[in-house]
Write an enzyme that holds these catalytic residues in place. Structure first.
Site, short mmCIF file in Angstrom:
data_model
loop_
_atom_site.label_atom_id
_atom_site.label_comp_id
_atom_site.label_asym_id
_atom_site.label_seq_id
_atom_site.Cartn_x
_atom_site.Cartn_y
_atom_site.Cartn_z
N ARG A 166 33.37 52.35 31.59
CA ARG A 166 32.86 50.98 31.66
C ARG A 166 32.85 50.50 33.11
O ARG A 166 33.91 50.24 33.69
CB ARG A 166 33.70 50.03 30.80
CG ARG A 166 33.25 48.57 30.94
CD ARG A 166 33.68 47.68 29.79
NE ARG A 166 35.09 47.41 29.75
CZ ARG A 166 35.65 46.48 28.96
NH1 ARG A 166 34.90 45.75 28.14
NH2 ARG A 166 36.95 46.29 28.97
N ASP A 448 43.97 41.25 28.22
CA ASP A 448 43.16 41.60 29.37
C ASP A 448 42.39 40.36 29.79
O ASP A 448 42.67 39.25 29.32
CB ASP A 448 42.26 42.81 29.08
CG ASP A 448 41.14 42.52 28.10
OD1 ASP A 448 41.00 41.36 27.65
OD2 ASP A 448 40.38 43.45 27.77
#
Length: 529
Positions: A166, A448
């Protein structure tokens, strides 16, 4: 200090630590510069279009399915065939590009591993380049952590998960790399370096190059990625369609363009993923000024909430109609070592989450911890048996309208406990992020940037919404938030976890109470690392 050979017009301002020269090679940087010059104007146009769209939403416009792309939604096209290595993705583990995490994730027993230069990673210069080095070694199976005489040695098992990478989203720059005096796109930088060094090696080893694409807001942003793929494959001599990418649907506006996003990437598509936490944050951000919009405590907004259920089922139906994998999102729960009772509750939460996804028809789902691979896998195997996926489950029974996607429940309760939790998590996460760690276990959840975004955006919106009232009748105000910040900061510090918490509390207070809504919390934070 090592001297690099740089393409004409490129400057690198970050420190060149030992080993960085193996990644920051002239040919790799030439590819990055070429992609930048070809596509940066379009990136800036698309970012400007986001701003204009946000203004219209702030003024009361509501998203809807696009009239001009109706023919795409109603067409009978499918994506290009999925490569063998991406057919079975029942459990995908995710985590930052940190060395030990990479080894543990590859070895976790998951089918696939999404390594993350984005939301679970502080994108400071050292993390980004060291992450590229770590992946370079992992792909060639030379990655190792030698524990010495007493420590534990970490190395890859014979059987490892399939790698997906990613890169950063369109909104993030790489401030340490300038081309013609202009910052590079963080996403193009991450993508170009990884692809240049590893694509042919991955193909020789039978799996890759595969990517996950975050934070998209429209099919035009997917088209930009597709055009980058086409040019990059041509530049390094890969057959067109070699790159495969899964798109995270993690904005409310992208949920109205899922068919179109798959269509734009159809030669390079590996499906869609229900990125739930960023999706909730996106809903708060896009409707922050709507007096009728207000979500309950973060813990009460679950995948069974009406707007989340509609989104999950529409994504599933859309993918399978196009022969594309549908990937379930992340439950933030993690194993709790010292409390068997709480651990049992957490594990049951994981099981319920994966069971719902598998039963609905999803082909797999995400976990954030190696200890969750086995229980998650059991739920998918119970439904799939020995089939790699269930793309044949078309879900023609699902009918989701624009109103369903915008049915924002629950609105209550908003509690002092929930407000304190948002503040505590916000300070804790921001402090850890500033210290270089973008993936942090807090209160038995893996946080996160996406989960932290919910925390700070909810506080901002509760202050301003007439519905931002605690269940005991008190209005959430800037004064109350400041008072609770002063009470929660010492609790965060008392955990003993390293972090820049005083600065984090200052940033959280400003972001929550100022009139301007900061588009992403990572944008001002990035200027401090």
């Amino acid at each position: 200090m090592t001297q690099l050979s740089l393409p004409a017009g490129m400057q690198i301002t970050g420190a060149i630590e030992p080993g960085f020269e193996q990644i920051l090679t002239l040919p790799a940087l030439e590819l990055a510069a070429k992609l930048h010059r070809a596509f940066e104007p379009r990136r800036q146009e698309l970012l400007a279009a986001r701003v204009e769209r946000a203004k219209r939403l702030d003024a009361g416009e509501r998203p809807d399915f696009l009239a001009e792309t109706k023919h795409i939604r109603e067409g009978d096209w499918t994506i290009a065939p999925i490569p063998e290595a991406l057919k079975c993705r029942r459990v995908e583990i995710t985590g930052p590009v940190e060395r030990k995490m990479i080894i543990n994730a590859f070895n976790s027993g998951a089918d696939s591993y999404m390594t993350d230069f984005e939301d679970s990673n502080t994108p400071n210069w050292s993390n980004q380049i060291q992450g590229q080095i770590n992946l370079f070694e992992a792909i060639r199976r030379t990655i190792k952590i030698d524990g010495g005489a007493t420590g534990k040695t970490y190395q890859l098992n014979d059987k490892i998960a399939t790698l997906q990478v990613r890169p950063r989203g369109w909104h993030l720059d790489e401030k340490n790399v300038l081309v013609d005096g202009q910052r590079m796109s963080g996403g193009i930088f991450d993508f170009a370096l990884f692809l240049f060094h590893n694509a042919k090696e991955q193909i020789a080893r039978g799996a890759g190059p595969f990517f996950y694409l975050p934070k998209m807001e429209s099919h035009l942003e997917a088209r930009l990625w597709n055009d980058i793929f086409v040019m990059a494959q041509k530049e390094i001599g890969l057959p067109q369609g070699t790159i495969k990418a899964t798109v995270l649907i993690e904005t409310i506006v992208a949920a109205f363009e899922m068919d179109e996003i798959l269509y734009e990437l159809r030669e390079h598509s590996a499906g869609l993923n229900a990125g739930r936490w960023d999706y909730i944050f996106s809903c708060i951000k896009k409707f922050k000024n709507d007096k009728n919009f207000c979500l309950a405590d973060r813990a009460k907004v679950t995948m069974t909430s009406p707007f989340m259920r509609a989104y999950a089922l529409l994504l599933l139906k859309t993918c399978h109609k196009r022969n594309a994998p549908a990937m379930g999102g992340m439950s933030a729960l993690i194993p709790i070592k010292n409390d068997p009772e709480k651990n049992a509750i957490a594990m049951q939460g994981i099981i319920n989450d994966k069971k719902r996804d598998a039963t609905d028809g999803y082909d797999g789902g995400w976990v954030a911890h190696p200890g969750l691979v086995e229980p998650a896998m059991k739920e998918f195997v119970a439904v799939l048996g020995d089939r790699p996926n269930q793309i044949d489950k078309k879900r023609d029974d699902v009918h989701v309208t624009a109103a369903d996607l915008l049915n924002f429940q629950p609105e209550t309760p908003i509690t002092e406990t929930g407000l304190r939790m948002n503040i505590n998590v916000g300070i804790h996460y921001l402090g850890a992020w500033l210290a270089g760690n973008g993936c942090v276990p807090i209160h038995n959840l893996m946080e996160d940037a996406a989960t932290a975004e919910i925390s700070r955006s909810q506080v901002w919106q509760w202050i301003r919404s007439p519905k931002g009232v605690l269940e005991d009748g008190r209005k959430v105000t800037a004064e109350l938030v400041r008072q609770l910040i002063s009470e929660e900061l010492p609790k965060v510090k008392a955990t003993g976890v390293p972090g820049k918490f005083d600065r984090a509390a200052e940033i959280f207070e400003v972001m929550s109470t100022q009139e301007k809504f900061e588009e992403f919390l990572t944008l001002p934070l990035y200027e401090e690392v």
